[in-house]
Design an enzyme around this catalytic site. Structure first.
Site: not given
Length: 294
Positions: A178-180
């Site tokens: 989700r925050d790659l």
């Protein structure tokens, strides 16, 4: 770790699990759980009910991620969007455990705790061993840390393949980040300066507090992860060969067949990455030929 402490049947359910070294460093504290909830040392990030601080405790250098109750408004908002709200640091330590067992490098969990009966009022923390002397890949491009010419190209090729391998392993574990973004990949400064082709370069994946865990990652969450990763790498100086290298490592031996079967998904990934870039930088990115969809 020692056997975790769990209490149930009271007004407050509590779970606490500390590494012996961390437990020894806090043996004089009457309320260890409360110790972690109070900000100490250097605060790095504070967003709503979450706070991250860095502190030295005896011989230990740790980062603590503290979550306080987020309130019913946040919980209901996420439920309304059919999403599981992030109400606890449990997400981070469970995600780290799964990825560690899969062979990926993540920060070592030295302590974890959670208390509270209802989702809107859960208090929790996770204590992570600091990754010393590390660089993130946020500013990775030609000339970074003195890498030029052939050595730069070889390093870029290696990192593209390694990031693809890490991402593939994570997704096959049923986890999406989700925050790659590439700034969530860390590498030891000394090791990378001495790196030469043929040598392993350990990469660490960090910031797991928003990960989602399922038996299989849905296509829309694969798309979000991969679009974010591509968006953050568009200024690296990617070539079409780099993109093919990523696809080969991420999709595996039958990568061409896999790609053509899901070409629509990959087109969406590229278009979303371009939209993210346009929105963030207020200008279009310079794309390698392979990614020019129009």
């Amino acid at each position: 770790m020692h056997s975790p402490i769990a209490t149930q049947g009271t007004n407050i359910n509590m779970y606490l699990d500390l590494d012996p070294q961390l437990q020894n460093a806090l043996e004089q504290e009457r309320d260890v759980f409360e110790w972690f909830l109070q900000p100490r040392g250097q605060t790095h990030r504070e967003v709503k009910h979450r706070l991250t601080y860095e502190v030295n405790l005896g011989d230990l250098h740790i980062f603590v991620k503290r979550h306080l109750g987020c309130g019913w408004k946040e919980v209901i908002k996420e439920w309304y969007r059919f999403r599981k709200p992030v109400v606890s640091a449990r997400n981070e330590w469970e995600g780290a455990s799964i990825l560690n067992k899969a062979g990926l490098r993540v920060p070592k969990v030295l302590g974890k705790g959670e208390r509270g009966r209802y989702p809107h009022a859960v208090e929790s923390f996770v204590a992570l061993e600091a990754l010393e002397n590390c660089e993130n890949l946020e500013h990775f491009k030609k000339g970074w840390l003195g890498f030029e010419g052939t050595r730069w190209v070889e390093l870029k090729q290696y990192l593209v393949g390694e990031i693809a391998r890490i991402t593939r392993t994570m997704h096959r574990c049923g986890i999406n980040h989700r925050d790659l973004y590439i700034n969530h990949f860390l590498v030891n400064h000394s090791i990378i300066l001495d790196w030469n082709p043929g040598r392993t370069l350990p990469l660490y994946l960090i910031d797991l507090h928003r990960v989602q865990k399922r038996k299989e990652v849905p296509a829309r969450w694969l798309q979000k992860d991969l679009s974010a990763l591509l968006f953050s790498a568009l200024d690296v100086g990617l070539t079409s060969a780099d993109c093919v290298r990523f696809l080969k490592e991420y999709l595996g031996a039958d990568w061409k067949k896999e790609f053509w079967e899901k070409k629509r998904l990959w087109t969406k990934i590229v278009r979303r990455a371009i939209r993210l870039y346009n929105g963030f930088h207020r200008k279009p990115p310079t794309l390698p030929k392979l990614l020019r969809t129009n």
